[in-house]
Design an enzyme around this catalytic site. Structure first.
Site, PDB file in Angstrom:
ATOM      1  CG  HIS A  46     -44.505  44.122 -18.833  1.00 54.88           C
ATOM      2  ND1 HIS A  46     -44.114  43.650 -20.401  1.00 54.88           N
ATOM      3  CD2 HIS A  46     -45.254  45.327 -19.104  1.00 54.88           C
ATOM      4  CE1 HIS A  46     -44.737  44.693 -20.962  1.00 54.88           C
ATOM      5  NE2 HIS A  46     -45.168  45.526 -20.426  1.00 54.88           N
ATOM      6  CG  ASP A  98     -48.132  47.260 -16.631  1.00 56.91           C
ATOM      7  OD1 ASP A  98     -47.941  48.583 -16.763  1.00 56.91           O
ATOM      8  OD2 ASP A  98     -48.200  46.720 -17.500  1.00 56.91           O
ATOM      9  N   GLY A 142     -45.358  41.193 -23.890  1.00 58.64           N
ATOM     10  CA  GLY A 142     -44.836  42.257 -24.761  1.00 58.64           C
ATOM     11  C   GLY A 142     -43.440  41.748 -25.345  1.00 58.64           C
TER      12      GLY A 142
END
Length: 386
Positions: free
Chosen positions: A221, A278, A225
């Site tokens: 992703h 996700d 993060g």
């Protein structure tokens, strides 16, 4: 033409790979595409009992492939076989015909059991592509919706246990490359045919480039993060843009990544963006309280956040919605958006030869879309699901 296709879809606007054709048709026999053409040619090999679908000019595209999804329909991939089937039904209704099932950080013993469970499901259901370990080898600061008590360093014995439990069905693993043991683990997983992803990481540009140089091939992703792009500290995203073999996952739900940034990623990494969900258990469910691994998640207005601290906790996205958003909000050309759901994810896990296109010999996975890009019909492995 194959003498007797069991399914014919005709009069479609076909987008598959780099090809777009009007008045197109495809023929399925069992789980495979056996014929394709334009015009009235489909009638020549029409056998008795074949299912014939008139697309009436609508868009026909390959089935969507989700590299990264945790749940849906109130169920999660870490809850066992029945829950996996529930989440798969939810996403298949939205065009996802093949899925890699993602697991959040847990104890080694729990992850071993979860990997075994997914391996059992994958053995019985070819639409399940295998598993994705999103943890536990992640960075604490950039852990997102992972229980900090369950994060751990890499050791050889744990790597071996994971590979043995998955029994050839581990498709990708997310690793923070800056930590001790990460480089050796990357080598081990790559040698075992697992796509190593960089993510949930504090790594800088140089460290990320080193991981990609070792064979890591996915950015988990992208933009989430990890450190963002700074002109003197470009970070993992720019490292991925500079590495032609790397696929950038993007959660295109309007929350995780701004539409302008999504468009920039498509422009900067043509043919290398994979639109993932996700998705967690709340997908296709009401707002409320849910679990993601060991953590409590609050879902409000479809946005999932960890109850303690408010970190975004996955999404409630489906791939058809990601496609609509890409085209209608991000300005991505339709064919390029479709590739981000089909050919790109197929290639990322080594399945470019049989998934992601409506070509003869490929899997009979297809989605028929209406003018509003809503899903009208879904076929997976030659069977109509919607």
């Amino acid at each position: 033409m194959h003498p007797h296709p069991t399914t014919i879809i005709h009069s479609a606007t076909l987008t598959s790979g780099v090809l777009t054709q009007t008045d197109a048709w495809v023929g399925f026999d069992g789980a495979r595409v056996v014929a394709r053409g334009t015009g009235e040619g489909w009638r020549a090999g029409l056998g008795p009992g074949a299912a014939v679908v008139d697309a009436a000019g609508r868009a026909l595209v390959p089935g969507f492939i989700d590299l990264h999804g945790h749940g849906g329909g109130g169920a999660s991939a870490d809850e066992g076989d029945h829950a996996i089937r529930t989440m798969l039904r939810t996403h298949r209704a939205h065009g996802t015909t093949r899925a890699v099932l993602s697991l959040v950080s847990a104890s080694t013993d729990d992850l071993v059991e979860q990997l075994r469970s997914i391996a059992r499901v994958a053995a019985a259901d070819p639409l399940v592509l295998g598993s994705h370990l999103e943890g536990p080898f992640l960075d604490h600061e950039f852990r997102g919706a992972h229980d900090p008590s369950l994060l751990r360093g890499v050791d050889e014995a744990t790597v071996d246990r994971f590979l043995a439990a998955a029994d050839g069905t581990l498709r990708q693993i997310t690793i923070a490359p800056e930590h001790p043991g990460a480089a050796a683990a990357t080598d081990r997983f790559v040698d075992a045919g697992v796509a190593v992803a960089v993510g949930h990481t504090g790594a800088d540009f140089t460290t990320t480039m080193e991981a990609f140089g070792r064979g890591a091939s996915i950015l988990t992703h992208a933009f989430n993060g990890m450190r963002g792009i700074h002109h003197r500290a470009p970070g993992p995203v720019v490292a991925a843009l500079r590495s032609d073999h790397v696929t950038l996952e993007i959660i295109n739900d309007g929350v995780h990544v701004h539409p302008g940034v999504v468009a920039t990623a498509f422009a900067a990494a043509p043919g290398r963006v994979a639109l993932i969900t996700d998705a967690m258990a709340a997908t296709d469910q009401e707002d409320g309280t849910y679990q993601l691994g060991t953590l409590e998640v609050l879902v409000r207005d479809g946005v999932a956040r960890i109850a303690d601290g408010g970190s975004i906790a996955g999404s409630t996205l489906t791939q058809d919605a990601a496609l609509r958003r890409a085209v209608l909000e991000c300005g991505i050309p339709f064919d390029k958006a479709v590739r981000a759901l089909t050919t790109v994810p197929a290639a990322a896990i080594g399945r470019a030869g049989d998934l992601g296109q409506l070509e003869v010999g490929f899997a009979a996975d297809a989605v028929l879309l209406g003018d509003d890009l809503l899903v009208d019909a879904v076929w997976a492995g030659g069977s109509r699901l919607v």
